[in-house]
Design a protein around this motif. Structure first.
Motif, mmCIF file in Angstrom:
data_model
loop_
_atom_site.group_PDB
_atom_site.id
_atom_site.type_symbol
_atom_site.label_atom_id
_atom_site.label_comp_id
_atom_site.label_asym_id
_atom_site.label_seq_id
_atom_site.Cartn_x
_atom_site.Cartn_y
_atom_site.Cartn_z
ATOM 1 N N GLY A 1 -0.212 -0.980 -0.921
ATOM 2 C CA GLY A 1 -0.323 -1.792 -1.821
ATOM 3 C C GLY A 1 -0.848 -3.229 -2.056
ATOM 4 O O GLY A 1 -0.365 -3.913 -3.074
ATOM 5 N N TYR A 2 -0.751 -3.601 -0.881
ATOM 6 C CA TYR A 2 -1.004 -5.311 -0.317
ATOM 7 C C TYR A 2 -2.484 -5.895 -1.185
ATOM 8 O O TYR A 2 -3.358 -6.527 -1.051
ATOM 9 N N TRP A 3 -3.283 -4.042 -0.808
ATOM 10 C CA TRP A 3 -4.866 -4.700 -0.941
ATOM 11 C C TRP A 3 -5.656 -3.758 -1.873
ATOM 12 O O TRP A 3 -4.528 -2.958 -2.751
ATOM 13 N N GLY A 4 -6.601 -4.550 -2.222
ATOM 14 C CA GLY A 4 -7.641 -3.647 -3.275
ATOM 15 C C GLY A 4 -7.575 -4.110 -4.800
ATOM 16 O O GLY A 4 -7.205 -5.017 -5.362
ATOM 17 N N ASP A 5 -8.415 -3.488 -5.216
ATOM 18 C CA ASP A 5 -8.393 -4.318 -6.935
ATOM 19 C C ASP A 5 -7.171 -3.228 -7.519
ATOM 20 O O ASP A 5 -6.554 -2.923 -7.733
#
Lengths: 285, 285
Positions: free
Chosen positions: A150-154
């Motif tokens: 949940g902390y990264w990516g689009d």
């Protein structure tokens, strides 16, 4: 399937067992690299194997395994890979994306010379897909990637999973900046050249290496204790009189080898000169 | 058996489930303490329960539960206790030995005002006996006390289990020295007095507390957002213009309460004066 050629391969197997997994073991001599042929044969013999786990740089012996070739064999046999790169990251060639390493973990306190306490990890799409498709929950809330992702990516939004060890992360950031300034490949070359400097000095004193030159880690030098030398006494004298700490042998090599680390910031000419001169003084007594 | 009266009781239950345990839940309203009567009744109804787990200081609401009484009830019903003391340690009365808390964990980043990243834990003989007598291995090699216990106690020898986060431990040591210099009980009194200072100021502005005075944590003040105030805007203005961060509401109280922390070093008169004045300026606009 897990490859064991030292303490940290054994550790991997222990963690597999603790989590209820079934481990097929490929064993090699301590001090040797993981045998590609044995791994290939064992994978053929166990077509239901799903993961190949191995240690890139065995800290207990100083042996380097061929991570690139092992990953290729694994993928050719429909396995994903889990790689222990604790002692390799920053100290020798390691190409996570090029070699298609699926899941990998390291430590900050080895060749990155950062504070101990956190572990750099990386997962590719293949590994993440496996995590996403699990039918049982990850037993560790702490490292459940389904939550941490949940902390990264689009489109990632502010999430709440844990309180980050921010001070240690700042330290890691600075150590990465230092490696960037030196150049990662230059750091690998420096580790190799300094290993050769140490090797030449030790061999001139009649001290021999445990691991074959071709499979040797530059950052972890395991050498046979010369005959007549008192293992513990030499190490404590080095520490107390010269401020130099070298590692004891482990497992079958306890009392038989010393493990001399040349990692990150400590892989420097002056440390090697001091180590060689100090060893000579102690052994000549 | 696990008591849930906020986010961190839910977290405890999740961890029990992830590890394959069966959780009997005692639920209380968010913002209230754990009900002693309910716990006692549920223990009577479940005589095979072996562990009572509860949160001493619910960070999600600011409610304090009666850890001493809960431990007594647990022991009277042949249960050992696991206590979450993340937000209580250093900020309010907590007597691990006197209250016979069997297993307890906290965090360094709350009322100890140390670096985040490590977790002080304590286990008494009852808890250790349970660990020693397990028939299944601990799934986490990391926190397998059977191995970690090698580091302490009579006759403990040098052991090799992990690389300790030494820098963070030095930071924790310094923060403990600071608490020792102040006096632990004095720290509890300071937290309480500063809570009262904040409470008086907030109530004078017509802002009310979520938790009853008797069950309120001095270090975590949950207050209802005054009518007409824009939750996110007030918090971001506090952060950007006054360098003050307050927490948002969680769960059913998202958008309804603010959580104002007065923990450790930040529990100081000047912070309270600034917070009250800043809130007044923003809300008066």
């Amino acid at each position: 399937m897990v490859c064991i050629n030292g303490v940290f391969g054994m550790r991997m197997k222990e963690n597999i067992t603790r989590l209820g997994g079934e481990a097929v073991v490929v064993e090699d001599d301590w001090g040797a690299a993981v045998s590609l042929d044995k791994v290939e044969q064992t994978l053929k013999d166990n077509p239901d194997a799903k993961i190949l786990a191995f240690v890139h740089a065995e800290t207990s012996t100083g042996a380097r395994s061929d991570a690139k070739a092992l990953c290729k064999i694994a993928h050719d046999n429909d396995c994903i890979t889990i790689v222990d790169a604790v002692t390799s990251l920053g100290g020798c060639e390691l190409r996570v994306d090029e070699w298609e390493i699926d899941a990998i973990y390291s430590g900050t306190q080895k060749c990155l010379s950062a504070m101990p306490g956190i572990s750099p990890v990386s997962f590719n799409e293949r590994a993440l897909t496996k995590v996403k498709n699990r039918k049982t929950p990850v037993t560790s809330w702490f490292l459940d990637l389904n939550l941490v992702m949940g902390y990264w990516g689009d489109g990632a939004k502010r999430t709440y999973h844990h309180t980050a060890p921010v001070n240690t992360l700042y330290g890691l950031h600075e150590s990465l900046v230092m490696i960037l300034e030196e150049g990662l490949e230059n750091s690998w070359v420096r580790h190799q050249k300094n290993h050769e400097l140490l090797r030449d000095g030790l061999e001139a004193m009649g001290i021999n290496f445990l691991v074959n030159e071709a499979e040797r880690l530059p950052q972890l030098n395991s050498v046979f204790i010369p005959e007549g030398a008192d293992d513990a006494k030499v190490r404590s004298t080095l520490l107390n009189d010269y401020n130099l700490e070298i590692g004891a042998g482990l497992g079958a090599y306890a009392g038989k080898v010393w493990r001399i680390g040349l990692m990150g910031h400590s892989s420097r000419k002056e440390n090697i000169t001091l180590c060689l001169a100090a060893l000579k003084e102690i052994l000549d007594k």
